[in-house]
Design a protein around this motif. Structure first.
Motif, PDB file in Angstrom:
ATOM      1  N   THR A 634     -61.834 -51.457 -28.507  1.00 56.15           N
ATOM      2  CA  THR A 634     -61.777 -52.918 -28.464  1.00 56.15           C
ATOM      3  C   THR A 634     -60.342 -53.347 -28.784  1.00 56.15           C
ATOM      4  N   ARG A 635     -60.096 -54.639 -28.674  1.00 54.35           N
ATOM      5  CA  ARG A 635     -58.750 -55.129 -28.971  1.00 54.35           C
ATOM      6  C   ARG A 635     -58.378 -54.894 -30.432  1.00 54.35           C
ATOM      7  N   SER A 636     -59.397 -54.831 -31.282  1.00 56.36           N
ATOM      8  CA  SER A 636     -59.082 -54.579 -32.697  1.00 56.36           C
ATOM      9  C   SER A 636     -58.992 -53.077 -32.993  1.00 56.36           C
ATOM     10  N   GLY A 637     -59.112 -52.248 -31.951  1.00 56.91           N
ATOM     11  CA  GLY A 637     -58.884 -50.811 -32.143  1.00 56.91           C
ATOM     12  C   GLY A 637     -60.132 -50.003 -32.472  1.00 56.91           C
ATOM     13  N   LYS A 638     -61.303 -50.629 -32.407  1.00 58.15           N
ATOM     14  CA  LYS A 638     -62.532 -49.906 -32.741  1.00 58.15           C
ATOM     15  C   LYS A 638     -63.022 -49.139 -31.494  1.00 58.15           C
ATOM     16  N   ILE A 639     -63.361 -47.886 -31.688  1.00 59.25           N
ATOM     17  CA  ILE A 639     -63.847 -47.101 -30.546  1.00 59.25           C
ATOM     18  C   ILE A 639     -65.245 -47.591 -30.167  1.00 59.25           C
ATOM     19  N   MET A 640     -65.446 -47.853 -28.882  1.00 58.04           N
ATOM     20  CA  MET A 640     -66.773 -48.298 -28.429  1.00 58.04           C
ATOM     21  C   MET A 640     -67.626 -47.070 -28.115  1.00 58.04           C
ATOM     22  N   ARG A 641     -68.321 -46.603 -29.117  1.00 57.97           N
ATOM     23  CA  ARG A 641     -69.090 -45.364 -28.979  1.00 57.97           C
ATOM     24  C   ARG A 641     -70.282 -45.530 -28.035  1.00 57.97           C
ATOM     25  N   ARG A 642     -70.754 -46.760 -27.945  1.00 63.96           N
ATOM     26  CA  ARG A 642     -71.861 -47.047 -27.036  1.00 63.96           C
ATOM     27  C   ARG A 642     -71.543 -46.511 -25.634  1.00 63.96           C
ATOM     28  N   ILE A 643     -70.290 -46.738 -25.201  1.00 67.44           N
ATOM     29  CA  ILE A 643     -69.879 -46.310 -23.857  1.00 67.44           C
ATOM     30  C   ILE A 643     -69.810 -44.782 -23.790  1.00 67.44           C
ATOM     31  N   LEU A 644     -69.250 -44.198 -24.831  1.00 68.05           N
ATOM     32  CA  LEU A 644     -69.134 -42.733 -24.833  1.00 68.05           C
ATOM     33  C   LEU A 644     -70.513 -42.079 -24.837  1.00 68.05           C
ATOM     34  N   ARG A 645     -71.451 -42.698 -25.542  1.00 66.70           N
ATOM     35  CA  ARG A 645     -72.811 -42.131 -25.576  1.00 66.70           C
ATOM     36  C   ARG A 645     -73.426 -42.120 -24.180  1.00 66.70           C
ATOM     37  N   VAL A 647     -71.775 -41.984 -21.310  1.00 63.92           N
ATOM     38  CA  VAL A 647     -71.104 -40.944 -20.514  1.00 63.92           C
ATOM     39  C   VAL A 647     -71.693 -39.581 -20.893  1.00 63.92           C
ATOM     40  N   ALA A 648     -71.838 -39.359 -22.209  1.00 65.18           N
ATOM     41  CA  ALA A 648     -72.342 -38.063 -22.687  1.00 65.18           C
ATOM     42  C   ALA A 648     -73.768 -37.821 -22.207  1.00 65.18           C
ATOM     43  N   ALA A 649     -74.550 -38.901 -22.113  1.00 74.76           N
ATOM     44  CA  ALA A 649     -75.945 -38.760 -21.675  1.00 74.76           C
ATOM     45  C   ALA A 649     -76.041 -38.712 -20.151  1.00 74.76           C
ATOM     46  N   ASN A 650     -74.884 -38.673 -19.494  1.00 73.74           N
ATOM     47  CA  ASN A 650     -74.824 -38.632 -18.042  1.00 73.74           C
ATOM     48  C   ASN A 650     -75.472 -39.866 -17.413  1.00 73.74           C
ATOM     49  N   LYS A 651     -75.164 -41.013 -18.000  1.00 72.18           N
ATOM     50  CA  LYS A 651     -75.683 -42.262 -17.437  1.00 72.18           C
ATOM     51  C   LYS A 651     -74.520 -43.209 -17.150  1.00 72.18           C
ATOM     52  N   PRO A 652     -73.592 -42.786 -16.276  1.00 68.28           N
ATOM     53  CA  PRO A 652     -72.410 -43.619 -16.045  1.00 68.28           C
ATOM     54  C   PRO A 652     -72.750 -44.974 -15.421  1.00 68.28           C
ATOM     55  N   ASP A 653     -73.976 -45.102 -14.894  1.00 69.21           N
ATOM     56  CA  ASP A 653     -74.348 -46.398 -14.292  1.00 69.21           C
ATOM     57  C   ASP A 653     -74.785 -47.410 -15.338  1.00 69.21           C
ATOM     58  N   GLU A 654     -74.939 -46.956 -16.577  1.00 67.16           N
ATOM     59  CA  GLU A 654     -75.474 -47.872 -17.596  1.00 67.16           C
ATOM     60  C   GLU A 654     -74.446 -48.209 -18.667  1.00 67.16           C
ATOM     61  N   LEU A 655     -73.182 -48.277 -18.261  1.00 66.44           N
ATOM     62  CA  LEU A 655     -72.146 -48.478 -19.286  1.00 66.44           C
ATOM     63  C   LEU A 655     -72.150 -49.882 -19.882  1.00 66.44           C
ATOM     64  N   GLY A 656     -72.719 -50.820 -19.184  1.00 60.64           N
ATOM     65  CA  GLY A 656     -72.767 -52.199 -19.687  1.00 60.64           C
ATOM     66  C   GLY A 656     -71.408 -52.875 -19.576  1.00 60.64           C
ATOM     67  N   ASP A 657     -71.244 -53.919 -20.368  1.00 61.05           N
ATOM     68  CA  ASP A 657     -70.044 -54.747 -20.279  1.00 61.05           C
ATOM     69  C   ASP A 657     -68.842 -54.018 -20.891  1.00 61.05           C
ATOM     70  N   THR A 658     -67.799 -53.820 -20.091  1.00 54.61           N
ATOM     71  CA  THR A 658     -66.604 -53.152 -20.632  1.00 54.61           C
ATOM     72  C   THR A 658     -65.426 -54.127 -20.692  1.00 54.61           C
TER      73      THR A 658
END
Ligand code: PRX
Length: 678
Positions: A634-645, A647-658
């Motif tokens: 994020t702009r404040s430097g926090k890693i958005m783990r939701r997105i990484l999860r 990718v890791a779960a092999n659901k690149p279509d469900e990344l949501g709002d980036t």
């Protein structure tokens, strides 16, 4: 009656009966609960016509906790001095104290008091790693071992209140060492004998332990594990350690300057040792577990409250009857080993199995061959083991006689439907209750479990279902408000206090409060999320924080990231969990490198895995490593783990709002690379 928030109650002052305390009432009673005979009897309440059904006793435990727990504490534990205050608890302040003024000793309760009636009965069956080999230790023999080790520790200067690190395989000597610490009032800190030298050193240092008890080698799955070598490496970094006792498991190795042979030292001692009188609230043990941030925390448990809760849950959840063989296959390095290999069973005078091996050595029939040979009535294991075994086929199970089995328990992670059904139908032949138990290192014992309940009450797959006596679960929303009704979700909290709950994090009470009591004031917060089903049963939805649960082992993502970040080519990393067929959760590491680097990526990945193994343990090694050009922040430097999860779960279509990311293009670059994992 005192409020549930802060009640300091003196025995004798509370009233008997079934008055309702609204804030402790638990959601949903279902029709089958109506006054059927209770399967597990309480002799303490047998003359009270109002306390005959499970539902009645459960409600009584919530509405009259002082009466409930003080009655059981007096009838089930042996006290040197009776307590005068049942409890002094303020859940808002995380202040928990039980049975004040009382004195007792854990080893007396686990061993001495059984000697007259059960002295020659088997206390421990050591199921050794070598296939088909078992050793039986009677209560009398256990008593002698405990007393000899107690005298040995005392002679070497170990005193009441000292911490003793135990780094031993599951074995009679390990159990006797735990109980010897308890006998002389030392606080044991068992460290799983699969942790690395660095992880062990961190735990020894944090506890400021002066004494370590270990073995020359461990043996697991036919492989030797050089435990003493690991201890030597740890101790070289721990100036606090003054002495190391080494048990001869395989006969390998030599002793150094501050090392003593445990076997030789024990042999010199008398088998009589007076127990230390401990206050109820004196610490019995500490056990390290992972949190979402920082170093592992030393969860500290009290003497009386913990003992009572471990004893009660082992007896009532499994309907344990003296003479039965209880097969909890956990290692003593985890809380399950403490509560259901050692303390719960021994307090109840049980025959408890010490399982040193692994479930697939020499083959996937290990548990069931053992079940036939030892005629076990109870099995208690992990979903990971079940998932692994069910893949090997039914023949490994059905070729052995499992007719002795009555109760099939399970703990540590969600028990999926397929594994539940296999356990019930193939292992248990449809005859046994399958008991999925939810609890934590911090809760001391089982908190949510389908049994005990009324005779014939349904047991459904995928959930631990019902609270144990004295436990009032609550689901809480983000605003800290309790979510009422059924078919709802929330943070899994407990709003009652119970004797087995942890008292502090050793040396860091503030962290204890911040972790468990500050997030939802007025509640103990477990860190898990849960759902209450339409029928009012509890189902665990998983951790709400950055704690991973890999094969039932708790790991903080930060612990793994700290190691990865120390590799000189690594700029930063982020670790998340992803669904894994066998382990429940796998470890996925996103690693950002510092620009130019010479090492081939496969070599680097191996090096990173090796570092994690050396610094934590082999079970903490990432399954997948993706070398990413950057991390989504994020702009404040926090890693958005939701997105990484995703990718890791092999659901690149469900990344949501980036769109709120500082640099959304990083996500595309990661997704592009996600086939290229090491
Ligand atoms: O996330 C929950 C999971 O294991 C965590 C506790 O881990 P630990 O302290 O290592 O103790 C494990 C053995 C008691 C919990 O916060 N967990 C435990 N039991 C279950 C579970 N998740 C789902 N279902 C369970 N039955």
């Amino acid at each position: 009656m005192a409020s549930s928030m802060h009640c300091k109650s003196i025995i004798g002052r509370c009233t008997v009966g079934l008055r309702r305390v609204n804030d402790l009432k638990v959601a949903a009673c279902t029709s089958w609960m109506q006054h059927r005979p209770l399967s597990t009897k309480f002799p303490e309440f047998q003359n009270n016509p109002q306390l005959q059904s499970h539902d009645q006793i459960y409600q009584f435990s919530l509405e009259n906790p002082d009466q409930f727990w003080s009655t059981l504490a007096r009838s089930r534990l042996q006290w040197s001095k009776d307590f005068d205050t049942v409890k002094d608890c303020d859940i808002i302040k995380g202040h928990i104290k039980w049975f004040l003024g009382g004195q007792l000793n854990a080893s007396v309760n686990c061993v001495d008091r059984h000697l007259d009636t059960l002295g020659d009965s088997t206390a421990l069956i050591w199921e050794k790693d070598e296939p088909g080999t078992e050793e039986h230790v009677s209560y009398r023999q256990l008593s002698q071992m405990v007393n000899r080790i107690s005298n040995m520790l005392k002679k070497h200067g170990v005193k009441k209140g000292d911490r003793v690190a135990i780094y031993l395989p599951t074995s009679p000597v390990a159990i006797a060492s735990m109980l010897a610490c308890a006998r002389i009032g030392a606080v044991h800190s068992v460290v799983f004998a699969g942790f690395s030298a660095e992880a062990l050193a961190g735990r020894i240092e944090d506890a400021k332990a002066e004494t370590v008890i270990t073995a020359d080698e461990g043996v697991r799955g036919g492989r030797k594990i050089p435990l003493k070598k690991v201890v030597d490496e740890s101790v070289s970094k721990c100036p606090s350690v003054k002495r190391v006792f080494v048990y001869r498991r395989t006969g390998m190795g030599t002793l150094g300057k501050n090392d003593f042979s445990l076997d030789d030292e024990m042999a010199k001692e008398s088998d009589v040792c007076d127990p230390e009188l401990m206050e109820s609230e004196d610490f019995l043990f500490m056990l390290y577990t992972s949190g979402s941030t920082g170093k592992p925390k030393g969860i500290a448990h009290s003497t009386a409250g913990y003992l009572l809760y471990a004893m009660m849950t082992q007896k009532h959840v499994f309907d344990y009857k003296v003479g039965e063989r209880f097969g909890c296959v956990a290692d003593i390095g985890w809380i399950t080993g403490h509560s259901y290999v050692v303390y719960g069973p021994l307090l109840n005078g049980a025959t408890t199995v010490l399982f040193e091996s692994n479930p697939i050595y020499p083959d996937a029939g290990k548990y069931w061959e053992m079940t036939e040979r030892l005629k076990l009535e109870h099995m208690y294991l992990s979903p990971t083991a079940l998932r692994m075994l069910l893949k090997e086929g039914d023949n490994f199970v059905t070729k052995y006689d499992r007719s002795s089995l009555r109760k099939l328990g399970c703990v540590g992670e969600p028990l999926n439907r397929e594994a539940f059904e296999w356990y019930r139908d193939v292992v248990g032949g449809g005859r046994c209750d399958v008991i999925d138990t939810w609890w934590q290192t911090e809760t001391g014992g089982i908190c949510i479990t389908p049994r005990p309940s009324e005779e014939g009450a349904p047991i459904l797959p995928g959930m631990p279902m019902r609270p144990f006596y004295g436990i009032a679960p609550a689901l809480v929303d983000q605003k800290g408000e309790e979510v009422t009704g059924n078919d709802v979700k929330g943070a899994l909290c407990i709003k009652s206090v119970w004797p087995g709950m942890a008292r502090t994090i050793y040396g860091d009470h503030q962290r204890f409060l911040n972790t468990y009591y500050t997030p939802y004031p007025g509640y103990y917060f477990s860190g898990d999320g849960a759902r209450r089903t339409k029928s009012g049963y509890y189902q665990i939805t998983g951790r709400m924080d950055d704690v991973l649960n890999v094969s039932g082992h708790r790991l903080g993502t930060a612990e793994i990231e700290d190691v990865l970040d120390d590799q000189e080519e690594v700029a930063e990393s982020a670790v998340v969990g992803y669904p894994h067929d066998i382990k429940g959760e796998g470890i996925y590491a996103f690693v950002v490198l510092k620009g130019e680097h010479d090492m081939p990526l496969d070599k680097l990945a191996n090096e990173l895995r090796g570092m994690v193994k050396t610094r934590i343990s082999s079970f903490a090694q990432p399954d997948m490593i993706l070398f990413a050009p950057g991390l989504p922040k994020t702009r404040s430097g926090k890693i958005m783990r939701r997105i990484l999860r995703k990718v890791a779960a092999n659901k690149p279509d469900e990344l949501g709002d980036t769109s709120t990311l500082f640099d959304p293009s990083v996500v595309d670059a990661i997704v592009e690379k996600h086939e290229e994992v090491y």
